[in-house]
Write a protein that holds these residues in place. Structure first.
Motif, PDB file in Angstrom:
ATOM      1  N   ALA A  71       0.849  -1.197   0.000  1.00  0.00           N
ATOM      2  CA  ALA A  71       0.000   0.000   0.000  1.00  0.00           C
ATOM      3  C   ALA A  71       0.877   1.236   0.000  1.00  0.00           C
ATOM      4  O   ALA A  71       1.914   1.278   0.674  1.00  0.00           O
ATOM      5  CB  ALA A  71      -0.926   0.007   1.215  1.00  0.00           C
ATOM      6  N   ALA A  72       0.457   2.237  -0.748  1.00  0.00           N
ATOM      7  CA  ALA A  72       1.141   3.530  -0.782  1.00  0.00           C
ATOM      8  C   ALA A  72       0.137   4.610  -0.394  1.00  0.00           C
ATOM      9  O   ALA A  72      -0.696   5.006  -1.215  1.00  0.00           O
ATOM     10  CB  ALA A  72       1.713   3.804  -2.163  1.00  0.00           C
ATOM     11  N   PRO A  73       0.171   5.097   0.864  1.00  0.00           N
ATOM     12  CA  PRO A  73      -0.752   6.146   1.302  1.00  0.00           C
ATOM     13  C   PRO A  73      -0.219   7.534   0.916  1.00  0.00           C
ATOM     14  O   PRO A  73       0.519   8.179   1.657  1.00  0.00           O
ATOM     15  CB  PRO A  73      -0.779   5.960   2.828  1.00  0.00           C
ATOM     16  CG  PRO A  73       0.556   5.365   3.165  1.00  0.00           C
ATOM     17  CD  PRO A  73       0.999   4.569   1.968  1.00  0.00           C
ATOM     18  N   LEU A  74      -0.619   7.989  -0.264  1.00  0.00           N
ATOM     19  CA  LEU A  74      -0.080   9.219  -0.844  1.00  0.00           C
ATOM     20  C   LEU A  74      -1.202  10.195  -1.180  1.00  0.00           C
ATOM     21  O   LEU A  74      -2.374   9.834  -1.241  1.00  0.00           O
ATOM     22  CB  LEU A  74       0.708   8.895  -2.116  1.00  0.00           C
ATOM     23  CG  LEU A  74       1.853   7.882  -1.971  1.00  0.00           C
ATOM     24  CD1 LEU A  74       2.404   7.509  -3.340  1.00  0.00           C
ATOM     25  CD2 LEU A  74       2.947   8.429  -1.077  1.00  0.00           C
ATOM     26  N   MET A  75      -0.818  11.449  -1.400  1.00  0.00           N
ATOM     27  CA  MET A  75      -1.760  12.452  -1.878  1.00  0.00           C
ATOM     28  C   MET A  75      -1.052  13.347  -2.885  1.00  0.00           C
ATOM     29  O   MET A  75       0.176  13.492  -2.865  1.00  0.00           O
ATOM     30  CB  MET A  75      -2.329  13.278  -0.721  1.00  0.00           C
ATOM     31  CG  MET A  75      -1.304  14.025   0.095  1.00  0.00           C
ATOM     32  SD  MET A  75      -2.026  14.913   1.502  1.00  0.00           S
ATOM     33  CE  MET A  75      -2.899  16.220   0.647  1.00  0.00           C
ATOM     34  N   LEU A  76      -1.837  13.925  -3.782  1.00  0.00           N
ATOM     35  CA  LEU A  76      -1.289  14.776  -4.835  1.00  0.00           C
ATOM     36  C   LEU A  76      -1.086  16.185  -4.295  1.00  0.00           C
ATOM     37  O   LEU A  76      -1.986  16.776  -3.695  1.00  0.00           O
ATOM     38  CB  LEU A  76      -2.234  14.806  -6.027  1.00  0.00           C
ATOM     39  CG  LEU A  76      -1.722  15.529  -7.283  1.00  0.00           C
ATOM     40  CD1 LEU A  76      -0.522  14.799  -7.868  1.00  0.00           C
ATOM     41  CD2 LEU A  76      -2.838  15.630  -8.321  1.00  0.00           C
ATOM     42  N   SER A  77       0.112  16.713  -4.515  1.00  0.00           N
ATOM     43  CA  SER A  77       0.450  18.066  -4.067  1.00  0.00           C
ATOM     44  C   SER A  77       1.072  18.827  -5.223  1.00  0.00           C
ATOM     45  O   SER A  77       1.722  18.234  -6.094  1.00  0.00           O
ATOM     46  CB  SER A  77       1.421  17.992  -2.884  1.00  0.00           C
ATOM     47  OG  SER A  77       1.803  19.289  -2.449  1.00  0.00           O
ATOM     48  N   HIS A  78       0.887  20.141  -5.241  1.00  0.00           N
ATOM     49  CA  HIS A  78       1.499  20.986  -6.268  1.00  0.00           C
ATOM     50  C   HIS A  78       2.625  21.782  -5.615  1.00  0.00           C
ATOM     51  O   HIS A  78       2.385  22.612  -4.731  1.00  0.00           O
ATOM     52  CB  HIS A  78       0.457  21.919  -6.886  1.00  0.00           C
ATOM     53  CG  HIS A  78      -0.607  21.192  -7.643  1.00  0.00           C
ATOM     54  ND1 HIS A  78      -0.548  20.945  -8.998  1.00  0.00           N
ATOM     55  CD2 HIS A  78      -1.759  20.612  -7.219  1.00  0.00           C
ATOM     56  CE1 HIS A  78      -1.611  20.274  -9.387  1.00  0.00           C
ATOM     57  NE2 HIS A  78      -2.372  20.060  -8.323  1.00  0.00           N
ATOM     58  N   ARG A  79       3.841  21.518  -6.046  1.00  0.00           N
ATOM     59  CA  ARG A  79       5.010  22.165  -5.456  1.00  0.00           C
ATOM     60  C   ARG A  79       5.839  22.806  -6.558  1.00  0.00           C
ATOM     61  O   ARG A  79       6.346  22.111  -7.440  1.00  0.00           O
ATOM     62  CB  ARG A  79       5.850  21.149  -4.676  1.00  0.00           C
ATOM     63  CG  ARG A  79       5.103  20.562  -3.489  1.00  0.00           C
ATOM     64  CD  ARG A  79       5.985  19.670  -2.655  1.00  0.00           C
ATOM     65  NE  ARG A  79       5.294  19.248  -1.440  1.00  0.00           N
ATOM     66  CZ  ARG A  79       5.836  18.462  -0.512  1.00  0.00           C
ATOM     67  NH1 ARG A  79       7.085  18.028  -0.660  1.00  0.00           N
ATOM     68  NH2 ARG A  79       5.143  18.132   0.561  1.00  0.00           N
ATOM     69  N   ALA A  80       5.962  24.127  -6.466  1.00  0.00           N
ATOM     70  CA  ALA A  80       6.733  24.889  -7.456  1.00  0.00           C
ATOM     71  C   ALA A  80       6.302  24.535  -8.882  1.00  0.00           C
ATOM     72  O   ALA A  80       7.124  24.374  -9.781  1.00  0.00           O
ATOM     73  CB  ALA A  80       8.232  24.651  -7.265  1.00  0.00           C
ATOM     74  N   GLY A  81       4.985  24.389  -9.060  1.00  0.00           N
ATOM     75  CA  GLY A  81       4.456  24.116 -10.386  1.00  0.00           C
ATOM     76  C   GLY A  81       4.549  22.677 -10.828  1.00  0.00           C
ATOM     77  O   GLY A  81       4.210  22.365 -11.970  1.00  0.00           O
ATOM     78  N   THR A  82       4.990  21.781  -9.934  1.00  0.00           N
ATOM     79  CA  THR A  82       5.130  20.369 -10.277  1.00  0.00           C
ATOM     80  C   THR A  82       4.151  19.543  -9.477  1.00  0.00           C
ATOM     81  O   THR A  82       3.997  19.748  -8.267  1.00  0.00           O
ATOM     82  CB  THR A  82       6.566  19.883  -9.988  1.00  0.00           C
ATOM     83  OG1 THR A  82       7.494  20.711 -10.699  1.00  0.00           O
ATOM     84  CG2 THR A  82       6.749  18.438 -10.430  1.00  0.00           C
ATOM     85  N   ARG A  83       3.506  18.598 -10.118  1.00  0.00           N
ATOM     86  CA  ARG A  83       2.559  17.709  -9.432  1.00  0.00           C
ATOM     87  C   ARG A  83       3.338  16.548  -8.816  1.00  0.00           C
ATOM     88  O   ARG A  83       3.945  15.752  -9.530  1.00  0.00           O
ATOM     89  CB  ARG A  83       1.499  17.216 -10.403  1.00  0.00           C
ATOM     90  CG  ARG A  83       0.496  18.310 -10.797  1.00  0.00           C
ATOM     91  CD  ARG A  83      -0.364  17.884 -11.942  1.00  0.00           C
ATOM     92  NE  ARG A  83       0.420  17.773 -13.176  1.00  0.00           N
ATOM     93  CZ  ARG A  83      -0.100  17.437 -14.358  1.00  0.00           C
ATOM     94  NH1 ARG A  83      -1.385  17.165 -14.464  1.00  0.00           N
ATOM     95  NH2 ARG A  83       0.677  17.351 -15.428  1.00  0.00           N
TER      96      ARG A  83
END
Length: 375
Positions: free
Chosen positions: A72-84
């Motif tokens: 399992a990979a408990p991850l979430m999408l974040s936008h950092r310095a224009g990068t997903r």
């Protein structure tokens, strides 16, 4: 649900309601993943997402073999310095970040997890900021990743050996040994009564812990997140679940009905992790608050069959006098193959880390300025 190559292997990505009806499967996987920490337990992750959920951002990737959860990979999408970027649940509140992979299927499950993540669109890099030495992320999952990957030095964690109290004190230098013995005598004569909180008492005990924590650190640079309603909601839900599962310990010292100290620790596979401490500041005039905590935590870790009691992250001076072992976490970056944006993100992260390291070496006064601003 995606059927992967190989009989019986499937992958699934869940969104905002991901943790519903997943407790039993998750706990089974957690116990089969000795590299996982309490920050990957069901109670901790479910509580964190419940308090800090950002709709549409969750990417919980699950791998099953013959119906049983094996990664399992408990991850979430974040936008950092224009990068997903995919980042772990927990943010800065998690001292260790990790994916979970069953130890008995480490190689094939890691490859299946990597394949499932690469099938998930819309991201350019995976950023796991606090990976322990020897963790799955830095071993089986690292080996399975087909793209560019980077390790960057991260936070220092400090640990004490899990020993009976008398043996631990005997291992200290002479002056510190005498101080520890005297401090324990003072505690025993204080009239304070030690109380171990049950899951049914968490609704009362967690607000007391947070109240004392705020008092103890007032004017001394408390983490501002610890004063928010979201943190209080997260901690209350997490502690209730983790106490019930035997994955947390909350110990108070009381003077009659008044709680004077409260210490929360998480019970991992190999260590008792001291997570949050709170104490009435008036106690500092007559007692050593660290001895009060360690006199319970170090022998408790030994009784539980663990190897260490951990201070977790941080290089605060008060820890040094106990002669802890030091380990440095690693920040692991995994780049999507063929992604220039992912490579650019890794370059920025590495440059920033190099700048921070240079500042610590050549301008240590900046740390003092930072601490004063926080205070």
């Amino acid at each position: 649900m995606i059927v992967l190559a190989g009989a019986g292997w499937t992958a699934e990505t869940r969104g905002d309601d991901a943790f519903r009806e997943l407790r039993d499967d998750w706990e089974d996987l957690y116990h089969r993943c000795p590299a996982a920490s309490p920050f990957q337990s069901y109670g901790w992750l479910d509580a964190w997402w419940h308090a800090y959920a950002e709709p549409g951002r969750l990417r919980l990737v699950l791998i099953r073999r013959d119906g049983r959860l094996v990664a399992a990979a408990p991850l979430m999408l974040s936008h950092r310095a224009g990068t997903r970027v995919l980042v772990p649940l927990g943010g800065t509140l998690a001292d260790y970040t990790e994916v979970l992979i069953a130890d008995d299927l480490a190689g094939p499950a890691a490859r299946a997890l990597a394949d499932a993540l690469l099938r998930e669109p819309g991201w350019r890099a995976i950023d796991l900021p606090e990976t322990r030495p020897g963790a799955t992320t830095g071993t089986a999952f690292w080996d399975a990743w087909p793209g560019h990957r980077y390790r960057i030095a991260s936070s220092v964690c400090q640990h004490l050996p899990a020993l009976p109290w008398d043996d631990f004190v005997a291992s200290l230098p002479g002056r510190q040994r005498r101080h520890a013995r005297h401090a324990l005598v003072t505690l025993n004569r204080s009239g304070l009564v030690r109380h171990e909180v049950t899951a049914g008492e968490a609704d009362r005990a967690v607000p007391e812990l947070l109240r004392l924590h705020a008092l103890q650190w007032r004017g001394r640079g408390i983490n501002p997140e610890h004063l928010t309603e979201e943190f209080a909601a997260y901690l209350g839900r997490a502690v209730t679940a983790m106490l019930a599962a035997g994955q947390a310990v909350l110990v108070e010292h009381r003077d009659g009905d008044r709680v004077k100290t409260s210490h929360l620790a998480f019970v991992g596979h190999d260590a008792l992790d001291g997570y949050l401490y709170g104490a009435d500041p008036a106690l500092r005039r007559g007692m050593d608050l660290t001895v009060m905590m360690l006199a319970d935590a170090v022998p408790r870790a030994h009784r539980l069959g663990l190897s260490a009691m951990s201070f977790l992250r941080g290089e605060e001076p008060y820890k040094d006098r106990w002669r802890p072992q030091r380990e440095r976490n690693e920040r692991v970056l995994l780049i999507r193959p063929g992604s220039p944006a992912g490579m650019a993100y890794a370059l920025r992260v590495r440059a920033w880390r190099a700048a921070v390291a240079a500042a610590k070496k050549h301008a240590p006064w900046l740390r003092t300025v930072r601490d004063r601003i926080r205070a």
